[in-house]
Design a protein around this motif. Structure first.
Motif, PDB file in Angstrom:
ATOM      1  N   CYS A  73       0.446  -1.505   0.605  1.00  0.00           N
ATOM      2  CA  CYS A  73       0.398  -0.122  -0.031  1.00  0.00           C
ATOM      3  C   CYS A  73       0.907   1.949   0.128  1.00  0.00           C
ATOM      4  O   CYS A  73       0.740   2.373   0.625  1.00  0.00           O
TER       5      CYS A  73
ATOM      6  N   LYS B 208      -0.352   4.696  -0.353  1.00  0.00           N
ATOM      7  CA  LYS B 208      -2.114   4.804  -0.785  1.00  0.00           C
ATOM      8  C   LYS B 208      -2.498   5.035   0.745  1.00  0.00           C
ATOM      9  O   LYS B 208      -1.335   5.106   1.646  1.00  0.00           O
TER      10      LYS B 208
ATOM     11  N   TRP C 299      -7.265   4.086  -0.814  1.00  0.00           N
ATOM     12  CA  TRP C 299      -7.393   4.911  -1.839  1.00  0.00           C
ATOM     13  C   TRP C 299      -6.294   5.062  -2.474  1.00  0.00           C
ATOM     14  O   TRP C 299      -4.909   4.938  -1.952  1.00  0.00           O
ATOM     15  N   ASN C 300      -5.534   5.706  -3.884  1.00  0.00           N
ATOM     16  CA  ASN C 300      -4.631   6.120  -4.439  1.00  0.00           C
ATOM     17  C   ASN C 300      -4.313   7.165  -4.035  1.00  0.00           C
ATOM     18  O   ASN C 300      -4.813   8.218  -4.606  1.00  0.00           O
TER      19      ASN C 300
ATOM     20  N   SER D 105      -3.311   9.641  -7.367  1.00  0.00           N
ATOM     21  CA  SER D 105      -4.155   9.961  -8.118  1.00  0.00           C
ATOM     22  C   SER D 105      -3.971  11.696  -8.554  1.00  0.00           C
ATOM     23  O   SER D 105      -3.235  12.000  -7.908  1.00  0.00           O
TER      24      SER D 105
ATOM     25  N   ASP E 140     -10.832   6.864  -6.903  1.00  0.00           N
ATOM     26  CA  ASP E 140      -9.175   7.329  -6.917  1.00  0.00           C
ATOM     27  C   ASP E 140      -9.938   5.914  -5.525  1.00  0.00           C
ATOM     28  O   ASP E 140      -8.394   5.566  -5.079  1.00  0.00           O
TER      29      ASP E 140
ATOM     30  N   GLU F 176      -8.757   1.820  -4.623  1.00  0.00           N
ATOM     31  CA  GLU F 176      -8.763   1.112  -5.045  1.00  0.00           C
ATOM     32  C   GLU F 176      -8.278  -0.546  -5.074  1.00  0.00           C
ATOM     33  O   GLU F 176      -9.054  -1.484  -5.990  1.00  0.00           O
ATOM     34  N   HIS F 177      -8.921  -0.702  -3.941  1.00  0.00           N
ATOM     35  CA  HIS F 177      -9.421  -1.809  -2.955  1.00  0.00           C
ATOM     36  C   HIS F 177     -10.289  -1.361  -1.510  1.00  0.00           C
ATOM     37  O   HIS F 177     -10.428  -0.293  -1.599  1.00  0.00           O
TER      38      HIS F 177
ATOM     39  N   ARG G  27     -10.741  -5.019  -5.948  1.00  0.00           N
ATOM     40  CA  ARG G  27      -9.292  -4.976  -6.206  1.00  0.00           C
ATOM     41  C   ARG G  27      -8.812  -4.951  -7.644  1.00  0.00           C
ATOM     42  O   ARG G  27      -9.476  -5.416  -7.743  1.00  0.00           O
ATOM     43  N   ASP G  28      -8.194  -3.601  -7.254  1.00  0.00           N
ATOM     44  CA  ASP G  28      -7.393  -3.501  -8.413  1.00  0.00           C
ATOM     45  C   ASP G  28      -8.483  -2.494  -9.347  1.00  0.00           C
ATOM     46  O   ASP G  28      -8.746  -2.599 -10.085  1.00  0.00           O
ATOM     47  N   ARG G  29      -9.324  -1.845  -8.470  1.00  0.00           N
ATOM     48  CA  ARG G  29      -9.832  -1.546  -9.569  1.00  0.00           C
ATOM     49  C   ARG G  29     -11.406  -2.011 -10.225  1.00  0.00           C
ATOM     50  O   ARG G  29     -12.404  -1.295  -9.947  1.00  0.00           O
TER      51      ARG G  29
END
Length: 487
Positions: free
Chosen positions: A74, A77, A396-397, A400, A421, A423-424, A434-436
């Protein structure tokens, strides 16, 4: 024999590993139970075991982890608890975009349960509820109090519950008790509720109760039966609608107090609570009951929330009929934060004075969207990242375009982030996105069925003429002129 035993041990180890995860290297918005304040952990780690938060580490490389722990990087993140929605009607998802400009009077005539009941088969209702919950999960909402007022028949009621169970979200399914018909009234609904409760096996979906006749039938036979069910059935929460002021829709804290239910040990969530007064607020504090502010809904329909900011210590956030606006609690928190700042600043400026502080902080808005929802549901283990809390998590990414260069993670989420934003997402320690990408195996099929249902029901809706809004609203208040604006 030894080989069989060794194989069994390996299988058991794999099962343990599958339920143990370490989110490492991210910035964690944790909660300190002792100080009741948010605690920011930079470059930390979060250990999840069997659906619970086992440990929070101040390092990205903790030692002595359980064997086979899944490692989830992460770095860069932000890790937050999942959002909690304390008021939603998931079954209405299928109406999406069909009422973009509808005030409450039009909602009652065109979209309310009595108006649309003929349009829905149980299968329609199931797919609308399921698609709506998937939509909520994708927006970081991990817990929902669903006010299920589609209990027209036993089949419709069960369809909504089944969809909630199948969604994989944490859902408090508040079965609505209402006199739907002579064949399926409140006595028959109570029987079904007990039957459903006795057969429940989901560890994520719970049967709750909703009832909206506290003001109109405070001492009636049905109300007394509902009170008995609330107090003696083991239900985890009860919810009701209340909109005051000229709406006069009842179910205020005073109404519930007169019905001798407000001081129940069961958590009670009063949705909207628009125009709540000092007496009602005092009753909420005395009995530790909560309201659900549905910011966007109350603006969209003209319900407003002129006094809700005065009882935030007993408040949470909800979405309501999201077919007409956002489905995510992040938007509700942001809109409530800024609209409340406007309201309080205006009071100071109207006195020709300059505001010397902000009345509501981003940390407070974040807590409304997370921990306060858990408190409203009587669950201190929801809406927080803390040891022994449920592992309902959003990642959250932090790199982004919207979040790039953040320093305060709470401000980054509340003021700058969007659901794009994310991601998981985890519920009970298991990935739901998972992974958007949603992890639901049947999501493509759900989309196809939902689109077919939406096309048919929306077409039927468009063919129903809207009754003229003349003279008075059903509760007795007159309709009033609204100034049209021009662009």
């Amino acid at each position: 024999m030894l080989r069989i035993f060794t194989t069994l041990l390996a299988f058991q180890s794999a099962c343990v590993a599958a339920s143990t995860k370490l989110l490492h290297g991210g910035t964690i918005i944790a909660f300190d139970q002792a100080t009741e304040q948010l605690r920011i952990v930079h470059d930390g780690s979060l250990l999840i075991e069997d659906g619970w938060i086992a440990s929070i580490f101040d390092t990205s490389s903790p030692k002595d982890l359980p064997r086979g722990t899944e490692m989830i990087d992460c770095t860069d993140k932000i890790i937050t608890p999942g959002f909690i929605d304390t008021h939603r009607h998931g079954w209405q998802t299928v109406f999406k975009t069909s009422g973009p400009n509808a005030p409450m009077a039009e909602y009652v005539a065109r979209y309310s349960p009595p108006a649309v009941r003929p349009l829905f088969t149980p299968e329609d209702l199931y797919i609308s509820q399921l698609a709506g919950i998937y939509e909520a999960i994708a927006a970081g909402v991990t817990t929902i109090l669903d006010h299920a007022h589609h209990t027209w028949t036993p089949e419709h009621a069960k369809a909504g519950l089944d969809a909630s169970v199948d969604s994989g979200a944490r859902v408090f399914f508040a079965y609505t008790f209402q006199n739907s018909s002579a064949e399926f009234g409140i006595p028959e609904q109570i029987t079904q509720w007990r039957d459903l409760a006795s057969s429940m096996s989901s560890n994520l979906t719970s049967l709750a109760i909703s009832y909206d006749e506290w003001a109109t039938n405070p001492a009636g036979t049905h109300t007394r039966a509902i009170i008995d069910l609330i107090n003696n059935s083991g239900t985890q929460v009860m919810t009701t609608h209340h909109v005051g002021g000229p709406w006069m829709l009842g179910n205020s804290p005073q109404d519930l107090d007169h019905a001798n239910i407000l001081d129940s040990s069961v958590p009670i969530v009063i949705s909207h609570a628009s125009y709540i007064d000092p007496s009602g607020a005092a009753l909420l504090r005395k009995t530790n009951k909560h309201i659900s502010i549905t910011t966007e809904s109350e603006m969209h329909y003209g319900l407003l929330h002129p006094t809700s900011h005065l009882v935030l210590d007993q408040a949470s956030l909800g979405v309501d009929t999201h077919f007409a606006f956002s489905t995510d609690i992040l938007t509700q928190a942001r809109m409530f934060l800024q609209s409340t700042r406007y309201r309080v600043f205006e009071n100071t400026l109207d006195r020709w004075q300059i505001p010397d502080r902000s009345p509501l902080s981003v940390n407070q808005a974040f807590l409304l969207a997370t921990r306060n929802g858990g408190l409203a549901l009587g669950r201190r283990d929801l809406g927080v990242i803390a040891q022994d809390a449920k592992a309902d998590i959003v990642v959250w990414n932090g790199r982004s375009p919207a979040l790039l260069s953040w320093s305060d993670p709470v401000a980054a989420i509340i003021l700058h982030a969007s659901v794009g934003d994310i991601e998981h997402i985890m519920v009970d320690g298991e990935f739901k996105m998972r992974d958007r990408r949603l992890t639901a195996e049947n999501y493509k099929e759900t989309q196809d069925l939902f689109l077919a249902t939406a096309k048919r029901i929306q077409k039927a809706l468009s063919e129903i003429p809207l009754p003229p809004l003349e003279r008075t609203f059903p509760t007795g208040s007159p309709y009033g002129y609204v100034l049209p604006l021009h662009v």
